[in-house]
Design a protein around this motif. Sequence first.
Motif, PDB file in Angstrom:
ATOM      1  N   ALA A 171      -9.393  18.463  13.686  1.00 49.96           N
ATOM      2  CA  ALA A 171      -8.893  18.796  12.190  1.00 49.96           C
ATOM      3  C   ALA A 171      -8.740  17.310  11.675  1.00 49.96           C
ATOM      4  N   SER A 172      -8.643  17.359  10.158  1.00 56.17           N
ATOM      5  CA  SER A 172      -8.451  16.240   9.393  1.00 56.17           C
ATOM      6  C   SER A 172      -6.967  15.991   9.327  1.00 56.17           C
ATOM      7  N   PRO A 173      -6.430  14.866   8.998  1.00 57.33           N
ATOM      8  CA  PRO A 173      -4.861  14.852   8.666  1.00 57.33           C
ATOM      9  C   PRO A 173      -4.581  15.063   7.540  1.00 57.33           C
ATOM     10  N   ARG A 174      -3.291  15.659   7.264  1.00 59.04           N
ATOM     11  CA  ARG A 174      -2.995  15.906   5.655  1.00 59.04           C
ATOM     12  C   ARG A 174      -2.099  14.827   5.175  1.00 59.04           C
ATOM     13  N   GLU A 175      -2.618  14.242   4.151  1.00 62.94           N
ATOM     14  CA  GLU A 175      -1.862  13.598   3.387  1.00 62.94           C
ATOM     15  C   GLU A 175      -0.658  13.930   2.831  1.00 62.94           C
ATOM     16  N   PRO A 176       0.472  13.072   2.665  1.00 59.45           N
ATOM     17  CA  PRO A 176       1.771  13.664   1.719  1.00 59.45           C
ATOM     18  C   PRO A 176       1.454  13.886   0.481  1.00 59.45           C
ATOM     19  N   ALA A 177       1.645  14.990  -0.173  1.00 62.89           N
ATOM     20  CA  ALA A 177       1.385  15.408  -1.575  1.00 62.89           C
ATOM     21  C   ALA A 177       2.568  14.373  -2.556  1.00 62.89           C
ATOM     22  N   TYR A 178       3.308  13.910  -1.872  1.00 60.14           N
ATOM     23  CA  TYR A 178       4.468  12.937  -2.677  1.00 60.14           C
ATOM     24  C   TYR A 178       5.402  12.239  -1.739  1.00 60.14           C
ATOM     25  N   ASP A 179       5.638  11.365  -2.194  1.00 59.03           N
ATOM     26  CA  ASP A 179       6.452  10.320  -1.137  1.00 59.03           C
ATOM     27  C   ASP A 179       7.354  10.620  -0.354  1.00 59.03           C
ATOM     28  N   GLU A 180       8.203  11.745  -0.498  1.00 58.06           N
ATOM     29  CA  GLU A 180       9.291  12.285   0.374  1.00 58.06           C
ATOM     30  C   GLU A 180       8.929  13.355   1.343  1.00 58.06           C
ATOM     31  N   GLU A 181       7.519  13.868   1.131  1.00 56.90           N
ATOM     32  CA  GLU A 181       7.047  15.011   1.933  1.00 56.90           C
ATOM     33  C   GLU A 181       7.370  14.820   3.333  1.00 56.90           C
ATOM     34  N   LEU A 182       7.822  15.555   4.115  1.00 55.73           N
ATOM     35  CA  LEU A 182       7.923  15.449   5.619  1.00 55.73           C
ATOM     36  C   LEU A 182       6.782  15.985   6.195  1.00 55.73           C
ATOM     37  N   LEU A 183       6.007  15.406   7.010  1.00 55.38           N
ATOM     38  CA  LEU A 183       4.576  16.229   7.765  1.00 55.38           C
ATOM     39  C   LEU A 183       4.806  15.941   9.270  1.00 55.38           C
ATOM     40  N   SER A 184       6.187  15.702   9.807  1.00 56.60           N
ATOM     41  CA  SER A 184       6.102  15.707  11.294  1.00 56.60           C
ATOM     42  C   SER A 184       7.420  16.093  11.528  1.00 56.60           C
ATOM     43  N   THR A 185       7.389  17.048  12.871  1.00 54.86           N
ATOM     44  CA  THR A 185       8.895  17.541  13.359  1.00 54.86           C
ATOM     45  C   THR A 185       9.933  16.297  13.467  1.00 54.86           C
ATOM     46  N   GLY A 186       9.311  15.063  14.186  1.00 52.14           N
ATOM     47  CA  GLY A 186      10.362  13.957  14.237  1.00 52.14           C
ATOM     48  C   GLY A 186      10.913  13.404  13.017  1.00 52.14           C
ATOM     49  N   ARG A 187      10.154  13.375  12.078  1.00 51.31           N
ATOM     50  CA  ARG A 187      10.766  12.944  10.584  1.00 51.31           C
ATOM     51  C   ARG A 187      11.814  13.993   9.997  1.00 51.31           C
ATOM     52  N   ILE A 188      11.358  15.228  10.239  1.00 46.45           N
ATOM     53  CA  ILE A 188      12.280  16.252   9.630  1.00 46.45           C
ATOM     54  C   ILE A 188      13.709  16.012  10.400  1.00 46.45           C
ATOM     55  N   ILE A 189      13.576  15.964  11.856  1.00 44.98           N
ATOM     56  CA  ILE A 189      14.758  15.906  12.567  1.00 44.98           C
ATOM     57  C   ILE A 189      15.673  14.618  12.192  1.00 44.98           C
ATOM     58  N   ASP A 190      14.788  13.275  11.854  1.00 47.38           N
ATOM     59  CA  ASP A 190      15.484  12.099  11.659  1.00 47.38           C
ATOM     60  C   ASP A 190      16.394  12.428   9.888  1.00 47.38           C
ATOM     61  N   ARG A 191      15.391  12.952   9.240  1.00 51.27           N
ATOM     62  CA  ARG A 191      16.003  13.415   7.931  1.00 51.27           C
ATOM     63  C   ARG A 191      17.340  14.243   8.094  1.00 51.27           C
ATOM     64  N   VAL A 192      17.435  15.098   8.787  1.00 51.31           N
ATOM     65  CA  VAL A 192      18.438  16.027   8.981  1.00 51.31           C
ATOM     66  C   VAL A 192      19.748  15.319   9.316  1.00 51.31           C
ATOM     67  N   CYS A 193      19.340  14.386  10.628  1.00 53.61           N
ATOM     68  CA  CYS A 193      20.531  13.458  11.242  1.00 53.61           C
ATOM     69  C   CYS A 193      21.006  12.752  10.286  1.00 53.61           C
ATOM     70  N   GLU A 194      20.116  12.003   9.263  1.00 55.23           N
ATOM     71  CA  GLU A 194      20.720  11.183   8.446  1.00 55.23           C
ATOM     72  C   GLU A 194      21.701  11.751   7.367  1.00 55.23           C
ATOM     73  N   GLU A 195      21.227  13.011   6.747  1.00 52.08           N
ATOM     74  CA  GLU A 195      21.660  13.659   5.788  1.00 52.08           C
ATOM     75  C   GLU A 195      23.057  14.626   6.207  1.00 52.08           C
TER      76      GLU A 195
END
Length: 142
Positions: free
Chosen positions: A116-140
């Motif tokens: 499959a092709s990659p999906r580019e973020p629709a905007y700067d802060e869009e999270l497209l990986s589980t790891g980045r989601i977890i990092d954001r939750v931990c940060e906030e």
Amino acid sequence: MVRALAQGTFDLLHPGHVHYLEEAARMGEELYVIIARSSNVTHKDPPILDGRQRRDLVGALDVVDRALLGHESDIFVPIEEIDPDVIVLGHDQHHDDRAIERALDERGVDCSVRRASPREPAYDEELLSTGRIIDRVCEERC
């Protein structure tokens, strides 16, 4: 009927997963999705959600005809049962396409393997990986 097969961990379902599954669905008339069992996820941190929860979330998507948990010890068992025409790998999955093709040939499974092709973020802060989601939750929240 052309049967497509996607597979993955699908932990903390996000827009990147949806993109992958929508693209996989367009490669066939039916889309089956194999959800990795937690015990088989050894190439990254273990999933947050258990397998049944991840299966149910993926199965709730309109593009998915059937979601099922993978085999406990042999990833090719459900592939043989489903007998897909095409296996669609995520753009960033760690699998070796040629090794999968060889294993399928050895087992007599006649299907193609595509990425499959990659999906580019629709905007700067869009999270497209589980790891980045977890990092954001931990940060906030931590």
